[in-house]
Structures are given as structure tokens and as C-alpha cells.
Scaffold this motif. Sequence first.
Motif, PDB file in Angstrom:
ATOM      1  N   HIS A  20       0.589  -0.926  -0.021  1.00 45.18           N
ATOM      2  CA  HIS A  20      -0.049  -0.008   0.336  1.00 45.18           C
ATOM      3  C   HIS A  20       0.796   1.198   0.158  1.00 45.18           C
ATOM      4  CE1 HIS A  20       1.247  -0.083   4.342  1.00 45.18           C
ATOM      5  NE2 HIS A  20       0.298   0.804   4.254  1.00 45.18           N
ATOM      6  N   TYR A  21       2.077   1.122   0.377  1.00 49.07           N
ATOM      7  CA  TYR A  21       2.593   2.383  -0.022  1.00 49.07           C
ATOM      8  C   TYR A  21       3.461   2.279  -1.262  1.00 49.07           C
ATOM      9  CZ  TYR A  21       6.154  -1.202   2.131  1.00 49.07           C
ATOM     10  OH  TYR A  21       6.922  -2.183   2.291  1.00 49.07           O
ATOM     11  N   ILE A  22       3.539   1.412  -1.914  1.00 51.95           N
ATOM     12  CA  ILE A  22       3.746   2.036  -3.056  1.00 51.95           C
ATOM     13  C   ILE A  22       3.325   2.547  -3.911  1.00 51.95           C
ATOM     14  CG2 ILE A  22       5.282   1.426  -4.776  1.00 51.95           C
ATOM     15  CD1 ILE A  22       7.084   0.621  -2.807  1.00 51.95           C
ATOM     16  N   LYS A  23       3.158   4.003  -4.048  1.00 51.07           N
ATOM     17  CA  LYS A  23       2.027   4.219  -5.053  1.00 51.07           C
ATOM     18  C   LYS A  23       1.834   4.336  -6.607  1.00 51.07           C
ATOM     19  CE  LYS A  23      -0.708   6.617  -2.407  1.00 51.07           C
ATOM     20  NZ  LYS A  23      -1.797   6.439  -1.582  1.00 51.07           N
ATOM     21  N   GLY A  24       3.135   3.467  -7.170  1.00 51.04           N
ATOM     22  CA  GLY A  24       2.547   3.703  -8.321  1.00 51.04           C
ATOM     23  C   GLY A  24       4.679   4.017  -8.844  1.00 51.04           C
ATOM     24  N   VAL A  25       4.377   4.679 -10.081  1.00 48.56           N
ATOM     25  CA  VAL A  25       5.667   4.697 -10.643  1.00 48.56           C
ATOM     26  C   VAL A  25       5.703   6.101 -11.499  1.00 48.56           C
ATOM     27  CG1 VAL A  25       7.007   2.380 -11.219  1.00 48.56           C
ATOM     28  CG2 VAL A  25       5.165   3.532 -12.803  1.00 48.56           C
ATOM     29  N   ILE A  26       6.784   6.736 -11.680  1.00 47.39           N
ATOM     30  CA  ILE A  26       6.784   7.845 -12.959  1.00 47.39           C
ATOM     31  C   ILE A  26       7.706   7.886 -13.470  1.00 47.39           C
ATOM     32  CG2 ILE A  26       5.815   9.797 -11.114  1.00 47.39           C
ATOM     33  CD1 ILE A  26       8.486  10.732 -10.422  1.00 47.39           C
TER      34      ILE A  26
END
Length: 168
Positions: free
Chosen positions: A55-61
Amino acid sequence: MSENAPAGLSLGDTDNIDEMYLTFALANEEYGVGIAGVTEIVGMQRIMSVPDVPHYIKGVINLRGKVIPLMDVRLRFGMPERAYDERTVVIVMDVGDAPIGLIVDGVSEVLEIPPAQVDRHTQFGRSASRPVISGIGRIGDRVAVLLDTSVLVSDTDISVPNDLVAAE
């Protein structure tokens, strides 16, 4: 550091980069990471969600053609989630030859904290694994929790699948 770094944040004339820390705010506390691993500081950008990550990995940029996974440090530490605002930034770091972006409430300053001003008690975090806290830095009447970024991002379940990572 990048041209995107907030005004006033620079290394200046440093003799020992190992004693330099980038300090940042989370809630009402001050934290620090070793400046040697920091590549740049950027503002919030559009985040692409990635399935099956904590849950603490919001995604990627996508930062200039490089895919950077983003960790919300507040969530990693079990703090309440907070809406991102104009002060929210991403500290881009190289940790173990891999880039990672740490989402924090805001950056403070680069400080020199000599080893004599760092308490490295082994009782921080009583887990069986290595603690994420590398020490507590004393800066005048302030303190900053110094983080071991290799432990902070060491979970094997936060790696981005190879097919999402752009070839360099």
C-alpha cells in the motif's frame, strides 16, 4: 542535485559528503537521508498505479525516460495518509543501483551532522531484522531521525517488474 531542488538547498563547500544529510518533514517530525544517495528533488507528478505492490508504493513516474517507483514514506511508517499539496516533493535516490522516489511532506535543508552528533543506539526498532533508523542526529536543540535507505526500501515486494522498467 537537480535544478528542480527547492531554493536554498545546495551542498556548498563540503569536506565530507558522508556527514551530509538532506532533512525533510513527515508530520511534525524531522528525518534525514544521506545526501550521497540523493540524485534530485522533484515536485509531484502524475503517478501511474502498479498492481500487486504494498500500500505504501503509490506507483511509478516516468522521469526523463526512466521509470521510478514511488514510496510514500508516511504510509511506509504507518502514519495517516495525507493529501499531497504544493510542498509535497519526491526525493529521488539511488539505493543499491536502483532508483526510488521517496514522497515526503516537504524538504527542509542539507545539514552536516558529524558522527559525534549522531546517536546510534542499537535499541531503535526492536524487530529481529535490521532497523530502518540508522541514528538520531543532534543539530543544536533539534533532532533528526536518520534513516538507513537500504533498509527502508529493502522489501523484495517493492521492486517494479522488469517489463515496466525502460531500457537505459
